[in-house]
Scaffold this motif. Structure first.
Motif, short mmCIF file in Angstrom:
data_model
loop_
_atom_site.label_atom_id
_atom_site.label_comp_id
_atom_site.label_asym_id
_atom_site.label_seq_id
_atom_site.Cartn_x
_atom_site.Cartn_y
_atom_site.Cartn_z
N SER A 75 -133.67 -19.46 118.46
CA SER A 75 -132.66 -19.68 117.45
C SER A 75 -132.19 -21.13 117.46
O SER A 75 -131.85 -21.66 118.51
N GLY A 76 -132.19 -21.80 116.31
CA GLY A 76 -131.70 -23.17 116.19
C GLY A 76 -132.75 -24.24 116.36
O GLY A 76 -132.54 -25.37 115.96
N LEU A 77 -133.89 -23.90 116.94
CA LEU A 77 -134.97 -24.87 117.11
C LEU A 77 -135.62 -25.11 115.76
O LEU A 77 -136.12 -24.19 115.13
N LYS A 78 -135.59 -26.37 115.31
CA LYS A 78 -136.17 -26.70 114.00
C LYS A 78 -137.61 -27.19 114.12
O LYS A 78 -138.44 -26.86 113.29
N ALA A 79 -137.90 -28.00 115.15
CA ALA A 79 -139.25 -28.56 115.28
C ALA A 79 -139.46 -29.11 116.68
O ALA A 79 -138.54 -29.60 117.32
N VAL A 80 -140.71 -29.01 117.12
CA VAL A 80 -141.15 -29.70 118.34
C VAL A 80 -141.93 -30.91 117.85
O VAL A 80 -142.97 -30.76 117.22
N VAL B 42 -140.15 -32.99 123.10
CA VAL B 42 -139.05 -33.54 122.32
C VAL B 42 -138.86 -32.59 121.15
O VAL B 42 -139.81 -32.28 120.43
N GLU B 43 -137.64 -32.12 120.99
CA GLU B 43 -137.34 -31.10 120.00
C GLU B 43 -136.19 -31.53 119.10
O GLU B 43 -135.33 -32.30 119.51
N ILE B 44 -136.20 -30.98 117.89
CA ILE B 44 -135.07 -31.15 116.98
C ILE B 44 -134.40 -29.79 116.83
O ILE B 44 -135.06 -28.79 116.55
N TRP B 45 -133.10 -29.76 117.05
CA TRP B 45 -132.29 -28.55 116.96
C TRP B 45 -131.24 -28.71 115.88
O TRP B 45 -130.78 -29.81 115.60
N ASP B 46 -130.83 -27.61 115.30
CA ASP B 46 -129.73 -27.58 114.36
C ASP B 46 -128.43 -27.66 115.17
O ASP B 46 -128.21 -26.86 116.07
N VAL B 47 -127.59 -28.66 114.89
CA VAL B 47 -126.34 -28.87 115.62
C VAL B 47 -125.41 -27.67 115.49
O VAL B 47 -124.67 -27.35 116.41
N ASN B 48 -125.46 -26.99 114.38
CA ASN B 48 -124.53 -25.89 114.13
C ASN B 48 -124.92 -24.59 114.81
O ASN B 48 -124.24 -23.60 114.69
N THR B 49 -126.03 -24.62 115.55
CA THR B 49 -126.49 -23.42 116.24
C THR B 49 -126.18 -23.57 117.73
O THR B 49 -126.22 -24.66 118.27
N GLU B 50 -125.87 -22.48 118.37
CA GLU B 50 -125.59 -22.51 119.80
C GLU B 50 -126.77 -23.16 120.53
O GLU B 50 -127.92 -22.82 120.30
N LYS B 51 -126.45 -24.10 121.44
CA LYS B 51 -127.48 -24.88 122.12
C LYS B 51 -128.01 -24.13 123.34
O LYS B 51 -127.26 -23.55 124.12
N ASN B 52 -129.34 -24.18 123.48
CA ASN B 52 -129.99 -23.62 124.66
C ASN B 52 -130.22 -24.75 125.66
O ASN B 52 -129.78 -25.85 125.45
N ALA B 53 -130.95 -24.50 126.72
CA ALA B 53 -131.21 -25.49 127.75
C ALA B 53 -131.95 -26.69 127.17
O ALA B 53 -132.70 -26.57 126.22
N GLY B 54 -131.74 -27.82 127.79
CA GLY B 54 -132.43 -29.05 127.36
C GLY B 54 -131.44 -30.18 127.22
O GLY B 54 -130.24 -29.99 127.26
N GLY B 55 -131.96 -31.38 127.12
CA GLY B 55 -131.12 -32.57 126.99
C GLY B 55 -130.56 -32.66 125.59
O GLY B 55 -131.17 -32.25 124.64
N ALA B 56 -129.39 -33.20 125.47
CA ALA B 56 -128.78 -33.37 124.16
C ALA B 56 -128.24 -34.77 124.02
O ALA B 56 -127.63 -35.29 124.92
N ASN B 57 -128.50 -35.39 122.89
CA ASN B 57 -127.96 -36.72 122.58
C ASN B 57 -127.69 -36.82 121.12
O ASN B 57 -128.41 -36.44 120.29
#
Length: 190
Positions: A4-9, A175-190
């Motif tokens: 959920s929330g993962l847009k692209a690798v 390296v992944e792109i996530w939707d900011v509005n979705t609950e974040k899973n494990a991984g680095g965030a910047n």
């Protein structure tokens, strides 16, 4: 994608490895060899990437650059808003004065992390040069900061989160792109 929330690798482990190797070649070329350079990784993912970059430089040149890690927790301009910043030990076991420093981080976004790192670094001495290496440059700068070495330019929106996942901090390299509005899973965030 399944999560959920993962847009692209946008980079897998192999692509990241190729980017680190290319950056190593670029660092060596710009500095006319590995002598006199030192890598300083911004804790946490920048430190891990700096170690991978040092490994690549050593494979190419036969010389491992000096290594350090930098905690910028109290140099951030948002430190007063943080309830309890996580502190890590800065470890710079060499003299910074006169060195060619390659500052390493995972994602360059607004430039505020790099500004904080530059302030912290100057408390340890006066380097000859400071160059910046990042795995991802996503644009949207708020400060006039530019990376010298970039693994990948990733145009992204403010509604997206670009994460560099890297072992051993994460279970995989990507390296992944996530939707900011979705609950974040494990991984680095910047």
């Amino acid at each position: 994608m399944g999560q959920s929330g993962l847009k692209a690798v946008i980079m897998d482990g192999q692509a990241m490895e190729r980017a680190v190797t290319r950056i190593a070649h670029e660092v060596i070329e710009r500095n006319e060899g590995a002598d006199g350079i030192a890598l300083v990784g911004i804790i946490r993912r920048g430190e891990t990437l700096a170690n991978l970059l040092a490994d690549a430089i050593e494979r190419i040149e036969g010389t491992r650059p000096q290594m350090g890690s930098l905690d910028i927790s109290f140099y951030r301009d948002d430190v007063t808003r943080a309830i309890a910043p996580v502190l890590h030990a800065t470890n710079i076991p060499f003299v910074i004065d006169g060195a060619n420093i390659v500052l390493v981080d995972d994602v360059l976004y607004t430039g505020r992390t790099v500004r904080s790192a530059l302030n912290a670094l100057m408390d340890y001495g006066r380097p000859k040069t400071v160059q910046l290496a990042v795995m991802v440059d996503r644009g949207h700068r708020e400060l006039p900061i530019r990376a010298d070495f970039v693994g990948k330019n990733v145009p992204s929106s403010h509604e997206e989160d670009v994460r560099v996942c890297i072992r051993p901090l994460d279970d995989y390299d990507a390296v992944e792109i996530w939707d900011v509005n979705t609950e974040k899973n494990a991984g680095g965030a910047n």
